[in-house]
Scaffold this active site. Structure first.
Site, PDB file in Angstrom:
ATOM      1  N   CYS A 261       2.817  11.028   0.219  1.00  0.00           N
ATOM      2  CA  CYS A 261       1.707  11.328  -0.695  1.00  0.00           C
ATOM      3  C   CYS A 261       0.474  10.526  -0.289  1.00  0.00           C
ATOM      4  O   CYS A 261       0.566   9.490   0.372  1.00  0.00           O
ATOM      5  CB  CYS A 261       2.104  11.049  -2.140  1.00  0.00           C
ATOM      6  SG  CYS A 261       2.817   9.417  -2.453  1.00  0.00           S
ATOM      7  N   SER A 294       4.811   6.610  -0.048  1.00  0.00           N
ATOM      8  CA  SER A 294       3.372   6.511  -0.305  1.00  0.00           C
ATOM      9  C   SER A 294       2.629   6.224   0.992  1.00  0.00           C
ATOM     10  O   SER A 294       3.172   5.612   1.913  1.00  0.00           O
ATOM     11  CB  SER A 294       3.089   5.380  -1.295  1.00  0.00           C
ATOM     12  OG  SER A 294       3.257   4.112  -0.669  1.00  0.00           O
ATOM     13  N   ASP A 295       1.383   6.683   1.072  1.00  0.00           N
ATOM     14  CA  ASP A 295       0.526   6.162   2.118  1.00  0.00           C
ATOM     15  C   ASP A 295       0.337   4.677   1.823  1.00  0.00           C
ATOM     16  O   ASP A 295       0.485   4.224   0.684  1.00  0.00           O
ATOM     17  CB  ASP A 295      -0.813   6.897   2.150  1.00  0.00           C
ATOM     18  CG  ASP A 295      -1.489   6.819   3.514  1.00  0.00           C
ATOM     19  OD1 ASP A 295      -1.116   5.932   4.308  1.00  0.00           O
ATOM     20  OD2 ASP A 295      -2.378   7.631   3.786  1.00  0.00           O
ATOM     21  N   CYS A 296       0.023   3.921   2.851  1.00  0.00           N
ATOM     22  CA  CYS A 296       0.122   2.463   2.734  1.00  0.00           C
ATOM     23  C   CYS A 296      -0.834   1.887   1.704  1.00  0.00           C
ATOM     24  O   CYS A 296      -2.053   2.009   1.833  1.00  0.00           O
ATOM     25  CB  CYS A 296      -0.065   1.819   4.102  1.00  0.00           C
ATOM     26  SG  CYS A 296       1.303   2.190   5.195  1.00  0.00           S
ATOM     27  N   SER A 298      -0.966   2.951  -1.405  1.00  0.00           N
ATOM     28  CA  SER A 298      -1.431   3.945  -2.371  1.00  0.00           C
ATOM     29  C   SER A 298      -1.113   3.551  -3.813  1.00  0.00           C
ATOM     30  O   SER A 298      -1.901   3.831  -4.725  1.00  0.00           O
ATOM     31  CB  SER A 298      -0.799   5.308  -2.075  1.00  0.00           C
ATOM     32  OG  SER A 298      -1.354   5.888  -0.934  1.00  0.00           O
TER      33      SER A 298
END
Length: 773
Positions: A261, A294-296, A298
């Site tokens: 995401c 998650s994107d880092c 997020s």
């Protein structure tokens, strides 16, 4: 993908002790078992180590042995070791966008692995329109990834590919994507994922791929608005018809093991905390067999930047309950325990998240004991940067090069007539530029200057010291070189200083004085002038397209480690180009009409909004989607297609349902097994063997309100035809998938009436048929 700077201090204070346990050194020695070491008497009898048991049972057994604190420390990318259970630490974050990369902390190059094969950037490979090539590249990349894992220098979870649709030409990450068409992006994603994950028996994985960034993410930093704070306002129609299509293809067709995401919000909700798009859509509707990451940072972003929740514990809880399984970053490790204590999230929710990540690790064989005894355990240093892998990198670059202009058939050059070539431009002798972003360390490079030097004597001048080209002080030497040569090749364009993650472009023209350099060199050149463009996104080179002194234009994207060799092979005719543009090249004037924040795909003439991508844009272009020339000529004929197609109705349909509609909802027709065949004959009428890229489009019946697409890609095929020969090709179309569209409520349906199937841009190669009931 980068850690949010505001969180660094908290990360250090909270998990510094864990780093000592979690960090493994990359020595290049054979990897010891991640878990379930046959020599460990404490664990060999435990159920989660029994290879013969179902993975679900093994996962349940392992989770049942963990304390809450241990569980929480497995919710983050830097997962801690559990010595009492014989489980090593693991770094989930590795990247393999177009080759094994060291961007993520899970991969290191040293010792026996000084580098890995660096293929062309994705936008270049996409221009090949070759699904088998995409899958083959994935297979090679995963061979090299497994080889490095076996020696302890890489992980097995790779957060690639990027399948976001290229909506706006300014996006700095355009280079990472398969282009602007959602069907093509879906096919690319599924093909590359299949290559990466392999075809091992049962549910096993070679490596675990991850399709990112879900969803409606394609703005990084534009006009004071960044990805951390952007709320993408997207209609249900555009979400279903455009933005979600590649991710759906990744899951349903590619069977991807992970979806990431994104940072942004969609319609007011952070994507990593929205149960509708995570739990209900990815896992529920599409049936993801894997984990959501998650994107880092997020999760941190939704609290620190977006202020979506009042407390960090609420942010942690909302994410986990929405369906997030793994946090790239420390946020969940820090705040989940308190969230459980406050009753914001339950331990069962944590268990559910862990079940998804642990199952993927077990499918990878990480709990099966000795790595060398497992499938792919024989891969090692000899399988990285092998001659066959590097040859494929060259072939991929060759297939991705697009010939935009070839006035008077000046190309290919002849090494007899063009014995001296002036090679000019800021990208004329670059190496690292050719591999773009999210790249690792290449096996080696062939620059454009070196490649051309294999065919002729070269005279080299940069003209500009870099792509910014802030002055014209070196133009005189460049003009002199052009005057002395039999032909001139200008290698211009962009690099990561102009377009990159967190760096969206401000315009579409060549930077600085590049255009003046091209003009002056072309005017001075004694022989033909060829313009070669390196870039991820499109460039407005209208001046060069119109200038008769510029005989030919090539777009090469970022062509990878063998880019210079591929460019030279096309220039001198060793390779006949067959690439097609995977995105529209707009004029600079287009930008004034389309703020990057406007997510609408469809044109709105009343508001002066021209629409986006070839499917909806109505306006002038520099070069259209699908444009690309070759050194030969093809005669394409559509020789057989349906004239009438009748849809079978489901039992749910009644006369009232049909009385006031010009479209049929998918739930009202049993069309899943209904397909049509489009028969096409391709004849090579030229004198050179070549590959033709067949692009098959469908145009739906006119909706009457301007909401229908101009046309849309429904299929594509590569056809290699020898000079003077022909081939008959059948392109299969699945009615439910290829002839349906989406209404304003996000409901997929099949328009009734006259549909048109067209081959390429020529309306002569079109047939109309009636789709009825």
């Amino acid at each position: 993908m980068a850690y949010n700077n505001s969180f660094k201090t908290l990360w250090v204070l909270s998990v510094l002790a864990l780093l000592c346990l979690s960090f493994y050194t990359n020595t290049g020695e054979a990897r010891r078992p991640f878990a379930c070491d046959p020599g460990n008497k404490l664990t060999k009898s435990l159920k989660f180590c029994r290879v013969s048991a179902p993975i679900s049972s093994r996962v349940t057994d392992l989770i049942g042995r963990l304390t809450l604190q241990e569980k929480i420390m497995l919710l983050v990318n830097n997962a801690t070791a559990l010595p009492r259970l014989g489980i090593q630490s693991y770094e989930w974050w590795s990247e393999a966008l177009h080759g094994v990369s060291n961007v993520g902390p899970g991969t290191k190059f040293d010792g026996d692995f000084p580098g890995a094969t660096s293929f062309p950037q994705v936008i270049t490979t996409a221009a090949s329109f070759n699904e088998s090539l995409w899958e083959l590249i994935g297979q090679v990349v995963s061979d090299e990834a497994r080889a490095m894992y076996n020696e302890g220098t890489a992980g097995l979870t790779y957060w690639s590919p990027n399948v976001n649709v290229l909506r706006d030409p300014r996006w700095g990450r355009a280079q990472e994507t398969p282009g602007e068409d959602p069907v093509m992006a879906s096919k690319y994603g599924a093909s590359y994922v299949r290559g990466l994950q392999g075809n091992a028996k049962g549910n096993q994985l070679k490596v675990a791929a991850c399709c990112k960034h879900y969803t409606a993410y394609d703005l990084d930093n534009w006009n004071g608005i960044d990805r951390y704070n952007f709320n993408a306002k997207v209609s249900k129609q555009d979400l279903e018809e455009t933005y979600n299509v590649p991710f759906k293809g990744c899951v349903l067709e590619g069977k991807v093991a992970s979806v990431m995401c994104s940072y942004n919000q969609v319609n007011g909700k952070p994507t990593c905390a929205d149960p509708e798009i995570l739990k209900n859509t990815i896992r529920g509707e599409w049936g993801l067999n894997g984990y959501i990451v998650s994107d880092c940072d997020s999760v941190s972003v939704m609290f620190d930047n977006q202020h979506y929740t009042k407390t960090p514990e609420e942010a942690a809880a909302d994410s986990i309950k929405a369906g997030l399984d793994l946090d790239c970053g420390p946020f969940l490790a820090v705040y989940t325990e308190e969230a459980v204590k406050r009753g914001l999230v339950t331990e069962k929710d944590v268990n559910n998240a862990l079940a998804n990540t642990l199952a993927v690790q077990m499918r990878l064989g990480m709990f099966d004991g000795e790595p060398s005894a497992q499938p792919f355990g024989n891969l090692g240093p000899k399988d990285v940067c092998s001659s066959s892998h590097q040859q494929l990198a060259l072939e991929a670059a060759q297939q991705g090069i697009v010939l935009l202009k070839n006035h008077g058939g000046i190309l290919p050059l002849s090494n007899r007539r063009h014995r001296t070539v002036a090679v000019i431009g800021p990208n004329s002798d670059v190496d690292v530029t050719m591999i773009g972003n999210y790249a690792g360390v290449a096996c080696g490079y062939t620059t454009p200057l070196q490649g051309i030097g294999r065919y002729s004597k070269t005279i080299h001048q940069q003209g500009c010291t870099n792509v910014a080209c802030n002055d014209n002080e070196l133009f005189g030497e460049a003009e002199t070189a052009a005057q002395q040569a039999d032909a001139t090749v200008l290698v211009m364009g962009l690099d990561q200083s102009i377009e990159a993650e967190s760096r969206d472009r401000t315009g579409l023209l060549l930077p600085g004085y590049q255009q003046e350099l091209v003009y002056r060199v072309a005017k001075a050149s004694r022989g033909p002038t060829i313009l070669v463009l390196m870039s991820g996104g499109p460039v407005d080179v209208s001046f060069a397209k119109k200038d008769p002194r510029i005989s030919a234009i090539l777009w090469v994207g970022y062509p990878g480690q063998a880019g210079g060799a591929a460019i030279a092979d096309v220039l001198f005719g060793t390779t006949n180009p067959g690439g097609k543009l995977p995105m529209t090249w707009y004029p600079e004037s287009y930008l004034a009409k389309v703020p990057m924040t406007n997510m609408n795909m469809r044109a709105n003439p009343a508001r002066g909004y021209p629409g986006r991508t070839y499917r909806f844009y109505r306006g002038p272009v520099v070069y259209p989607f699908g444009h690309g020339l070759t050194f030969t000529t093809f005669d394409v004929k559509l020789i057989q297609a349906p004239t009438q197609v009748s849809l079978p109705l489901s039992s749910a349909v009644n006369s009232t349902t049909l009385s006031a509609t010009n479209a049929l909802k998918l739930e009202h027709t049993n069309c899943n097994s209904l397909s049509l065949g489009v028969h096409i004959n391709v004849k090579n009428t030229g004198t050179m063997d070549g590959t033709h890229t067949l692009l098959v489009y469908s145009t739906p019946p006119a909706a009457g309100n301007g909401s229908a697409s101009n046309k849309r890609l429904v299929g594509f095929k590569k056809v290699h035809v020898s000079a003077g020969s022909d081939q008959r090709i059948v392109v299969g179309l699945q009615v439910c998938q290829h002839l349906s569209d989406v209404d304003e409520f996000g409901v997929r349906r099949i328009p009734l009436g006259q549909h048109q199937i067209q081959i390429g841009d020529d309306v002569k190669h079109a047939v109309t048929f009636n789709l009825g009931i």
